[in-house]
Structure formats: C-alpha cells, structure tokens
Write a protein that holds these residues in place. Structure first.
Motif, PDB file in Angstrom:
ATOM      1  N   GLY A 187      -0.936   4.238  -1.718  1.00 20.37           N
ATOM      2  CA  GLY A 187      -2.240   4.145  -1.086  1.00 20.37           C
ATOM      3  C   GLY A 187      -3.366   4.542  -2.000  1.00 20.37           C
ATOM      4  O   GLY A 187      -3.378   4.220  -3.163  1.00 20.37           O
ATOM      5  N   THR A 188      -4.280   5.270  -1.449  1.00 19.86           N
ATOM      6  CA  THR A 188      -5.405   5.747  -2.237  1.00 19.86           C
ATOM      7  C   THR A 188      -5.465   7.255  -2.096  1.00 19.86           C
ATOM      8  O   THR A 188      -6.368   7.790  -1.462  1.00 19.86           O
ATOM      9  N   THR A 190      -4.273   4.136  -7.478  1.00 23.26           N
ATOM     10  CA  THR A 190      -3.143   3.316  -7.075  1.00 23.26           C
ATOM     11  C   THR A 190      -1.913   3.923  -7.708  1.00 23.26           C
ATOM     12  O   THR A 190      -1.982   4.984  -8.323  1.00 23.26           O
ATOM     13  N   THR A 214       0.839  -1.196   0.000  1.00 24.74           N
ATOM     14  CA  THR A 214       0.000   0.000   0.000  1.00 24.74           C
ATOM     15  C   THR A 214       0.871   1.242   0.000  1.00 24.74           C
ATOM     16  O   THR A 214       0.613   2.210  -0.717  1.00 24.74           O
TER      17      THR A 214
END
Lengths: 284, 647
Positions: A154-155, A234, A149
């Motif tokens: 992450g996002t 992503t 991640t």
C-alpha cells in the motif's frame, strides 16, 4: 351495460413460433451462419495473441514478483475475454466487404438493401453482453488492484514501515539522470544499483530532487512517479534471483533515455555480503 | 428600410462602398500588421529589459523570454488587426454599424478567389480555409513524425541531439493534436453542418472568421517555438521540467492560449447554429448523426479547453513572474498541473474521436443503401460518451502517486465508457449487416477506421485497468494505443469524410484510384508502424526515449519502415487531393445519391445555400426496401395490422 363473459379456456393459439424455432430459422440464413463461422475462425486465429503478449513481456526474465504475475494474468485474461467480441466485429466487417454483396461503379447502386432500422433482440443482447463484459472487467480490475496494493504494501508512510529484520527499506531518489538508493537499515549505505534480497518485502520511499521521474522496476511490475516535494510509497517482494531492468518511465529531460540501471535480486547471504562490502555494519 | 409586419425598421446607413475599410484588408495586411507590431513590441521590450537580467529563482537569463513573449503577443494582435478582426467592434463604437451590403461584402459575394485570403464570413469559405490550415499543421506534424522515426530507426547512433529530439516529440504531439481536433470539426463542421441542417450560414458568421484567423495566428507561434529551443517535455509540458526549457516553450504556451480561444469561439458558434438554426421539421430525431457528433465535440471542447488554457497561463506566469503554482520548492504542486492538464486531456481525445465515429455513421448508410441501424442507440452512445468524458481524466495519473485511493473510482468510470462506445460499434456493424457494399473510397476509409478502432479500443481496456497500466504506463504500448485511436480512427475517418464531402466542397470528385492507393498504403504502413510499437511496449520500452536496449531494435526498425510507408501513402493521398481539386471530374450536385440536405443543394453551393429554405418531413437515412427475409420468419402481428391498415 353488458358484461362480456370471457370463456375459461387456454389462450388462443398465435402463429408466433417458439423462440427456439425462430432462432433456428434465423440460423438457417446463410449470412448469420457464415458470420458465426467466421467469428469462430478469426477468434481462434487471434487466440495465440494471449500467449504471445505474455511471452513478449517475459522476454527479459519476468515475472520476478507476485505483482508482475498478477499483471500478466490480467493481460492474459483481458486478451482472452476481448477476443470473441473483436472476432465478431472483424467477422461482420470482413464478411460484409468480401463475402456478401458488393457493387462498384460511379453511379449509386439502384439495388437497395433491406431497411433494417433496428433489431430489438440484437440491441438487448448487445447491451447486456457489453455491460456484463464491462462489469467483469471492473470487478476483475478492482480485485486485482486490491491484491496488488496489498502486495506492494500500500502506501505505508515512512514512520510506520517496519524497520525489523524481516523487511528492507530503500529510500529512492531520482535526479537528472541517475537513481540513488539509500538503505537506512544498513547504516545508510548508498548505491546506484538496486540490490534486493530475494523473498523479502521491500519498502520504497521515493522522491525526486528536481523534476518528475518514474521509478519502473520492469520485471518486478513496480511503477510509481518520483515527485519533487513529495514522497511516494510502494513496495514489492521479489521472488526470483537475477538481474533485471530499472528504467525511468517519465520524460525527465535531455538524458531521460539513459536514466536506467540494474536491479540485482540476490540471495540473502549475497545481500549481506554486499552490504558489508559497502560499509554497512548491521546485517539483517 | 425593411418592412416587417408593416412596421418600418430603421436600418444603419451605408457610408461609402460596401465593406468600408475591409475592402483594403486581406492576408497581406495581416502579415504586415503582425510582423510590424511584433517587431515594434520586440524592440521596445529589448530596450526596457536590462541586459543580463535573470530570473531570481532559476537564475536563467530572462531577456530572451520577455522579448519572445512580446514578439508573440505583437504577432497575434497585429495579425488579427491587420486581418480586420477589430473592425466590427470599432465601427460599432463609432456608430457605423454594419449594413446589409457590408455583410454581403464580408461574406465574399461576387469576389472570386480573393475571398479565401480575407476575413470572409461565409461558412463555406471558412470551411475551405480550415481545410488548408489543417493540411499545413498536419504536414508540419507529419514531418516531425518522420524525424522521430528516423531517430528511433537509427539504433546505432544519435541522429539528433537529445534536446532537439525532445523538442520534436513535444512539437509533433501538440501539432498533431491541434490538427486532429480541427480536421473534422473545422472543414466539415463549418462547410457541411450548416447546409446539413438547412441553414443559410452559421449563427455568428463574424465569430466564425475570428475563430479561423485566430487559429492561423497560432500556427506561426507553434512553428517558431521549434527554432527557439522548442518545448522539451512532450506535448503534456509537465511542470517542473518545463521550467528548464528554453524560451521556445513560450511559443507553445501562446499557441495553446490562442488556440483555446479559437476553439471556444468555434464551439459556441457551432453549438448555437445547431441548437437554433435547424430548418423546419428537423426535430432531434430527424437530425443527422454527424450533427450530433459535431455538437458533442463542441460541447466537450467548450468544457475541456479552458482547463488547458488556465494551466498554460499559470505555467506562463510561473516562468515570467515567478509565481509558484507548480513549483514544489515554493509550495506549488506538480499534481495540480497534471490534474489541470488531463482535465483537458481526456475529453480532448473524444473531441477527436466522436466526430470521426459520427462521420462513419453518416457514410455507411449512404454506401450500404440502408438506414442507420438503431439511430436512437447512436445518439445514446454519443450522449453517454460526452457524459462520462469529464469524469475519467485521472486515469492518466494512476501511477503518479497523487491519490492511490482515487484509482478505484477512476478505473470504474473509465471502463464504463466501453458501454456507450460499444453502442456506437453496434450501430456501425448493424448498418453493415446485410448491406450491399458500394465499394467506393469513403467506404473503404470506414472499414479502415473500424479495424483500427477495434484494436485501439481493446488495447484501451488494458490501459484503463490499473494493474495492467502499472506495466504499460509511460511505455510504447500507450503510444501505439493512442495512435490507433487518434490516427487510426481520427485520421482515417477524416480521410473518409474528406473523400465523401470533396465533391460538395470543391465541385470535383476525389480521384478514386489515386486516393485508394494513398489510403491503403497509409493503412498498411500504419499497421506495421504501430503494431510493432505494441510489441516494443510489451517488451518494456519506455516512450520518449531516443536510445534503447538492443532487444527493442527489431520492432523499432519495422516501425520506422512502416512510418516511411505512411509518409508515402499520405503524400499520394495529398496528391489525389491536389490533382482532383485542380482537374478532377466535375461533380454533380449529388454524386453519392445521398438523401441528406447538404446534397440537395447545387454544386457549387450558392452563397445563400438554399433558394428556398427546406422543410424536413422524414427521418434521415431513409434508404432501403422492406426486408425480403422477413417473409421467411413470420410477419410480426403489429406489422400485419399496419399493412392491413394501409390497404
């Protein structure tokens, strides 16, 4: 009322042998010994799988990113960890079939087997070992997931992604059955082949125009759905130059099989040249 | 008049011959009713819908959809009416309740072979009927599997059009899922379980027939869908792609809606039977493990199938009435569909696997002549799987971007499942430990199951792990994994179960030679087919594609050759079933020397199962002799006390 005096003396001896002695007695049994030997043999026979699996994954040039390295490491470790238990079960399976007693015939055999209802030590050992194994898998998975991640940024939503020169933002759009890549930092140039500079963080904002697609950068280890009506985020840092595969990994209709394109990870200079050729003014 | 405790209980009076209208209804009238009502509703609908009417959203012509839906509804209702499914309630409304003679007629008393073509309530007849339906659905799905492998083996051109290919993968998927769900719980759950627990029939005999004939009604819906364009989105039928599919998708949705009702009814029936009708002395610790397995499968089915049904009903209304549950353009959510679908999807695989594991644990003691190793652990394993099965669905959605933070807990719960499944593996290998293997066909199937189950289980661990799944999701590795679980464990377990219970169900012994050849041919073909699929997955081949890069050619060729070998093996096994059923060796009541109740009845099993209801006095699986090797170690102190006490 009488009080019995307990004499102050060491515990009376029992005829229960010490546990090591019990273990050795158990090990002297041919069955136990053979199964342990078979386990080791089968385990070593299975061991090459750990390398073969990674070799199959590397056939077209992976790993080309830290994420893919971590994925391959996970596959390798899981294979190695699961081999002993698989080997043990296979050993029991094969030995009880071809190494121990066997009868055939139409009538149920009169020769009865030992009525082993349970074995406390065996059950406790098995429970302990399988729980430990599951615990290890979970912990390993959680740590690796956290790392992945982090490595895929992450996002981070589109307005918080750094728009500076140290990273590349690519807006990915899937539609039946083609991928479109827009580079907003480079005057919004649009391409159908994914060009990426090596060793530079890339942020992807992925969406779809019609149905669900799956954005899979095979050798880079990136995979996420392209959903209609939503943007998924992503990212990755490719660390190897080369031509890699981008496939759609979610059935998206008639020509799903052909919804694939190339990823070209190139040097920074080559990327700059490409953006200029495509009409982007700003170089990064 | 019956007399209970000297009180006269008024009984309904008999009008006419026993059975009433049911005497005239059978499969033929069912077909006539179904086709008749389907035709009537279809014609009426086509008259009412203006020609050229189109959906306001997709602008697709809607007439075909509505007519097909009306035909499907007409078929299901007409068929069930023709079979006599509504006779019971109608008679109740008219005040002509079922008499004892009616019930006996409906159970097929003294009726001969005709009872297999009727709405028969006897659980043994229903079990056989389930078996036949399973074979039909399985044959249909298997045929589609051969078509898929043919397409993938011919790497140099397209055999089928991409649309038809997509339709067959979806239809293959759902046909096989249905077949695998019913393959053990249907024939063995209905035929064997009531006898196994010492009951005379199921708790609700008429519901039993209802669940079977609903299933029969669903099969033509599924098959017809393939001829109307099919459902082209895999068996998961994800929105919004499914909105683009032709009318055939309605057949799939109707199949699921009807099948879910059928499964729900069957689940309630089995659970009630197991809970309330175990014979005297059959406490929970004396209940055979297969009964636990069937109960667990029914419980999970009862929990899971409504999600599937709702998702398909909502999907259907999205299509027909332009609701927008799943249409993102109008505020719907594609993730909602995915969640609803996988809330079914994951318990469903355990609905398939737990009965096959339970069959295995039922067979091994008989063929190893040993008690089940650690019975309590086996029960704990089943309970653990059931408890966790509802908490893991989102591991199918790791890569959807739905909720990346939820990947952590779902990875945790998914990997936890390896602990109760590990219990079951321990029970299996503990029972194999030092047993004398009576190498008959059912035991061979068990060995095949454990082998496949280990491979499927270990590869499942990779998929449960988010980082590894990031590579494998949506690829051939997943396909290979779930075929190892569903076919490798489920189907081979069913082969073992059928071979084991064949003497009780048909009165003849399954031909050992032909059956074994079939089993091992299937097994070898299976390893090639799905073993090389793992390789294709590792190389990076996505699933549900009909053309692919050259690097995947070799593994796909091997896979296709293996698939044909499976096809041959299954045909041989089928031949063994057919020939043995017609002219096999006549079986005695208990050819395996088993100690459980179902083998203590005569073969063929009488209508009432038991002349006198049995009483259970000991635990199941009391095989074996005291362990001679225990003398080598010291006898444990408590055992000394016990043996002293008995002397």
């Amino acid at each position: 009322m009488t009080i019995t005096q307990i004499p102050d003396q060491p515990e009376s001896p029992t005829n229960r042998p010490p546990s090591m002695h019990r273990f050795r007695t158990w090990l002297r049994r041919p069955y136990a010994r053979h199964i342990l030997i078979w386990t080791v043999v089968i385990g070593f026979l299975l061991l090459p799988l750990a390398w073969l699996m990674v070799a199959a994954m590397n056939q077209t040039g992976a790993p080309a990113s830290k994420i893919m390295e971590e994925i391959e490491q996970t596959v390798f470790v899981f294979t190695v960890v699961s081999i002993p238990i698989t080997a043990f079960v296979f050993a029991v399976l094969l030995y009880s079939l071809i190494g121990w007693k066997q009868v055939s015939g139409d009538e149920p055999p009169m020769q009865e087997s030992p009525a082993i209802r349970t074995n406390r030590i065996g059950v406790i050992l098995w429970t302990f070992a399988s729980s430990l194994l599951a615990f290890f898998l979970v912990v390993w998975g959680l740590i690796e997931l956290a790392q992945i991640t982090a490595n895929s940024y992450g996002t981070i939503s589109a307005d918080q992604q750094p728009g500076d020169n140290n990273s590349v933002i690519v807006n990915v759009t899937g539609q039946q059955w083609v991928w479109t890549f827009a580079y907003p930092q480079h005057d919004g140039i649009v391409a159908n082949v994914l060009y990426l500079p090596v060793d530079k963080p890339v942020y992807f904002n992925i969406t779809s125009k019609d149905v669900i697609h799956n954005f899979w950068l095979v050798e880079l280890g990136v995979k996420i759905d392209a959903n209609p009506g939503a943007i998924t985020q992503t990212g990755v840092t490719p660390n190897k130059e080369g031509v890699f595969n981008l496939r759609c990994a979610e059935l998206c209709g008639m020509h799903h099989a052909y919804m694939e394109t190339e990823i070209r990870v190139v040097s920074q200079e080559a990327f700059n040249t490409w953006t200029r050729e495509m009409g982007g003014m700003r170089t990064s | 008049m019956s007399v209970i405790h000297s009180v006269e209980v008024p009984q309904p009076t008999q009008h006419g011959a026993a059975g009433g209208i049911m005497r005239r209804l059978n499969f033929g009238t069912g077909l006539a009713g179904g086709i008749g009502l389907a035709a009537i509703l279809g014609i009426i609908t086509s008259q009412f819908v203006p020609t050229g009417a189109s959906s306001p959203i997709t602008f697709a012509p809607i007439e075909g959809d509505l007519v097909y839906l009306a035909v499907l509804l007409g078929w299901v209702i007409g068929f069930m009416a023709g079979m006599g499914a509504f006779v019971g309630p109608i008679r109740w409304v008219l005040g002509r309740e079922q008499t004892h003679e009616d019930a006996e007629y409906m159970a097929g008393k003294d009726m001969g072979k005709g009872r297999y073509w009727r709405y028969t309530t006897d659980h043994k007849v229903v079990g056989i009927q389930y078996f036949i339906v399973t074979l039909i659905v399985f044959g249909f799905g298997g045929l589609l599997a051969m078509l898929i492998r043919t397409e993938l083996g011919v790497t140099w051109s397209e055999v089928f059009s991409p649309s038809f290919y997509n339709a067959i993968i979806g239809t293959h998927g759902i046909a096989m899922v249905i077949a695998m769900i019913i393959v053990i719980s249907g024939p063995i759950g209905n035929f064997i379980v009531p006898i196994m627990i010492g009951a005379r029939d199921m708790a609700y005999p008429r519901l039993n027939a209802l669940s079977l004939w609903l299933l029969v009604a669903a099969v033509p819906c599924l098959i017809s869908s393939l001829f109307l364009g099919g459902m082209r989105d895999g068996w998961s039928a994800y929105q919004p792609l499914i909105a683009q599919a032709p009318s055939g998708v309605l057949g799939y949705q109707m199949t699921i809606i009807v099948f879910a009702i059928s499964t729900g009814i069957a689940s309630v029936n089995l659970m009630t039977t197991i809970l309330t009708m175990r014979c005297k002395g059959m406490t929970w610790s004396r209940t055979p493990i297969l009964v636990y397995g069937i109960f667990a499968a029914s419980l999970m089915g009862l929990y899971a199938f409504p999600f599937y049904q709702y998702s398909q009903i909502l999907s259907l209304t999205d299509r027909i009435f332009n609701t927008s549950f799943f249409n993102p353009l109008e505020g719907g959510s594609v993730w909602l569909y995915e969640n609803l679908f996988w809330l079914l999807g994951h318990p469903e695989v355990y609905v398939i696997l737990i009965p096959s594991m339970a069959i295995m644990m039922e067979l091994i003691p008989v063929f190893m002549r040993k008690p089940l190793f650690s019975y309590n652990f086996a029960v704990a394993g089943i309970v653990g799987v059931v408890a966790l099965s509802g908490l893991v669905w989102a591991h199918h959605m790791y890569m959807t971007g739905w909720a990346p933070a939820a990947n952590y807990p779902f990875m945790l719960s998914t990997e936890m499942i390896s602990i109760p499944v590990g219990f079951l593996v321990l029970v299996v290998i503990g029972t194999l430990w030092r047993g004398t293997a009576w190498t008959r066909l059912p035991l061979m199937a068990v060995y095949a199951v454990i082998f496949n189950k280990m491979i499927g289980g270990v590869t499942g661990v990779y998929l449960s792990d988010v980082p590894a799944d990031q590579y494998f999701h949506g690829g051939m590795f997943v396909v290979a994994h779930f075929h190892y679980m569903l076919m490798g464990a489920g189907f081979f377990g069913a082969m073992g179960g059928i071979a084991f219970y064949f003497p009780k169900m048909t009165g003849r012994i399954l031909d050992e030679r032909l059956g074994s050849i079939g089993l091992w041919t299937t097994f070898i073909g299976f390893q090639f087919t799905f073993g090389s699929m793992f390789v294709a997955g590792l190389q990076g081949q996505p699933r549900r594609v009909l053309q692919f890069d050259e690097q995947f050619n070799i593994s796909n060729w091997i896979s296709t050759i293996g698939a044909y070998v499976i096809g041959i093996g299954v045909l041989i096994f089928l031949a063994a079933i057919v020939f043995s059923w017609k002219s096999g060796v006549v079986a005695s009541g208990n050819p395996w020397g088993s100690k459980s109740l179902e083998w203590q009845t005569p073969t063929p099993v009488p209508l009432n199962n038991f002349a006198v209801l049995p009483v259970v006095t000991e635990r199941p699986y009391e095989y074996g002799v005291p362990d001679p090797l225990d003398a080598e170690l010291e006898p444990a102190p408590e055992e000394q006390l016990e043996s002293a006490g008995t002397r």
